[in-house]
Design a protein around this motif. Structure first.
Motif, PDB file in Angstrom:
ATOM      1  N   THR A  80       0.828  -1.209   0.000  1.00  0.00           N
ATOM      2  CA  THR A  80       0.000   0.000   0.000  1.00  0.00           C
ATOM      3  C   THR A  80       0.862   1.258   0.000  1.00  0.00           C
ATOM      4  O   THR A  80       0.499   2.258  -0.623  1.00  0.00           O
ATOM      5  CB  THR A  80      -0.937   0.013   1.220  1.00  0.00           C
ATOM      6  OG1 THR A  80      -0.170  -0.121   2.420  1.00  0.00           O
ATOM      7  CG2 THR A  80      -1.944  -1.125   1.142  1.00  0.00           C
ATOM      8  N   ARG A  81       2.015   1.217   0.671  1.00  0.00           N
ATOM      9  CA  ARG A  81       2.919   2.362   0.656  1.00  0.00           C
ATOM     10  C   ARG A  81       3.450   2.615  -0.751  1.00  0.00           C
ATOM     11  O   ARG A  81       3.522   3.762  -1.205  1.00  0.00           O
ATOM     12  CB  ARG A  81       4.084   2.130   1.619  1.00  0.00           C
ATOM     13  CG  ARG A  81       5.114   3.262   1.637  1.00  0.00           C
ATOM     14  CD  ARG A  81       6.221   2.972   2.637  1.00  0.00           C
ATOM     15  NE  ARG A  81       6.877   1.700   2.357  1.00  0.00           N
ATOM     16  CZ  ARG A  81       7.841   1.537   1.448  1.00  0.00           C
ATOM     17  NH1 ARG A  81       8.215   2.564   0.689  1.00  0.00           N
ATOM     18  NH2 ARG A  81       8.407   0.354   1.271  1.00  0.00           N
ATOM     19  N   ASP A 126       0.745   4.138  -2.878  1.00  0.00           N
ATOM     20  CA  ASP A 126       0.568   5.537  -2.506  1.00  0.00           C
ATOM     21  C   ASP A 126       1.663   6.390  -3.155  1.00  0.00           C
ATOM     22  O   ASP A 126       1.387   7.457  -3.721  1.00  0.00           O
ATOM     23  CB  ASP A 126       0.615   5.665  -0.983  1.00  0.00           C
ATOM     24  CG  ASP A 126       0.132   7.029  -0.512  1.00  0.00           C
ATOM     25  OD1 ASP A 126      -0.822   7.557  -1.108  1.00  0.00           O
ATOM     26  OD2 ASP A 126       0.722   7.570   0.446  1.00  0.00           O
ATOM     27  N   TRP A 179      -4.576   5.726  -6.825  1.00  0.00           N
ATOM     28  CA  TRP A 179      -4.763   4.801  -5.710  1.00  0.00           C
ATOM     29  C   TRP A 179      -5.662   5.460  -4.662  1.00  0.00           C
ATOM     30  O   TRP A 179      -5.336   6.513  -4.116  1.00  0.00           O
ATOM     31  CB  TRP A 179      -3.411   4.450  -5.111  1.00  0.00           C
ATOM     32  CG  TRP A 179      -3.436   3.772  -3.764  1.00  0.00           C
ATOM     33  CD1 TRP A 179      -2.913   4.250  -2.604  1.00  0.00           C
ATOM     34  CD2 TRP A 179      -3.972   2.476  -3.455  1.00  0.00           C
ATOM     35  NE1 TRP A 179      -3.094   3.355  -1.586  1.00  0.00           N
ATOM     36  CE2 TRP A 179      -3.738   2.253  -2.080  1.00  0.00           C
ATOM     37  CE3 TRP A 179      -4.622   1.495  -4.199  1.00  0.00           C
ATOM     38  CZ2 TRP A 179      -4.142   1.084  -1.432  1.00  0.00           C
ATOM     39  CZ3 TRP A 179      -5.020   0.334  -3.563  1.00  0.00           C
ATOM     40  CH2 TRP A 179      -4.783   0.130  -2.204  1.00  0.00           C
ATOM     41  N   LYS A 203      -6.721   5.121  -1.210  1.00  0.00           N
ATOM     42  CA  LYS A 203      -6.220   4.416  -0.034  1.00  0.00           C
ATOM     43  C   LYS A 203      -7.345   3.906   0.865  1.00  0.00           C
ATOM     44  O   LYS A 203      -7.299   2.776   1.365  1.00  0.00           O
ATOM     45  CB  LYS A 203      -5.295   5.342   0.750  1.00  0.00           C
ATOM     46  CG  LYS A 203      -4.475   4.665   1.824  1.00  0.00           C
ATOM     47  CD  LYS A 203      -3.465   5.641   2.408  1.00  0.00           C
ATOM     48  CE  LYS A 203      -2.575   4.975   3.436  1.00  0.00           C
ATOM     49  NZ  LYS A 203      -1.561   5.928   3.964  1.00  0.00           N
TER      50      LYS A 203
END
Length: 254
Positions: free
Chosen positions: A202-203, A206, A224, A226
């Motif tokens: 996910t990082r 991002d 994206w 989040k």
């Protein structure tokens, strides 16, 4: 924040009857309402869909005869299948066909094309369209420490940014919305060894979204979200590169 400022700046004029058009990519069509609740009920969404196949094939049907070329219906339909609803991609296909056959002006004798070398044509177009932004995303942001290298199923190694992009290529997307779980499953397919942690993926998504947003193109190629954990592919050239700029063994084509 900038969207909110813009909507609030024109809100009073809208309430007085001034027509205002906001242009947004499809999954952002309600952003004006999200940033300013008073716009609820005051916006009418007008969707502009991607081109249909029967519309896309009009480009080669009209263009090639002007060059005294005849391209069979089977070929034009195959081009439309890969154009991801984009007339610009269809134009690139047609230009590549002309280039392959050394056609730069109207021919004296008719040239009939009843088949194409699909992989060569599509890979060549891919290299000229989406490779630059792909490389920017694969490099990721600058950092001091070297990134951990990940083993790909094809024997190559890459860092986590390359791994995520190879997983996207495995999905061969169009202008799609991809759920996080779907992407994680693709990561498992294209890699061997220890899998990256959820927060690592996910990082990366991002950071990639930030890089895409800072690119010079008018629309970020990926977006994206989040909170909803979904990734949007928004640019047909980038989607096409994910399909054809990486070969079937998931190696980048040079």
């Amino acid at each position: 924040e900038q969207q909110a400022q813009l909507v609030r700046a024109v809100k009073a004029l809208i309430f007085e009857g001034l027509p205002v058009i906001f242009i947004a990519i499809p999954h952002r069509k309600l952003d004006a309402v999200k940033v300013e609740r008073e716009m609820t009920g005051r916006i009418e969404t007008i969707t502009i869909p991607p081109w249909k196949s029967e519309e896309l094939v009009e480009i080669p049907k009209i263009g090639f005869p002007l060059l005294n070329m005849q391209v069979t219906e089977q070929v034009t339909e195959r081009l439309a299948e890969e154009a991801i609803g984009s007339p610009h991609l269809m134009q690139e296909f047609c230009r590549e066909i002309c280039k392959t056959h050394n056609v730069y002006e109207t021919l004296d004798d008719k040239l009939v094309i009843d088949k194409i070398e699909e992989e060569l044509l599509f890979q060549s177009v891919a290299q000229n369209t989406g490779k630059v932004i792909f490389e920017k995303l694969s490099k990721g942001p600058r950092q001091r420490a070297d990134r951990v290298q990940r083993q790909l199923a094809n024997g190559d190694t890459t860092d986590i940014y390359g791994l995520v992009l190879h997983a996207l290529a495995q999905l061969r997307p169009g202008l799609d919305t991809i759920k996080y779980e779907t992407l994680r499953a693709a990561i498992r397919v294209v890699s061997t060894g220890p899998q990256p942690q959820a927060h690592e993926v996910t990082r990366v998504l991002d950071k990639m979204s930030q890089i895409a947003a800072s690119d010079e193109s008018s629309t970020p190629v990926i977006d994206w979200e989040k909170e909803d954990r979904i990734l949007h592919i928004t640019d047909p050239f980038f989607a096409f590169y994910l399909r054809w700029g990486i070969d079937r063994t998931n190696s980048i084509i040079e």
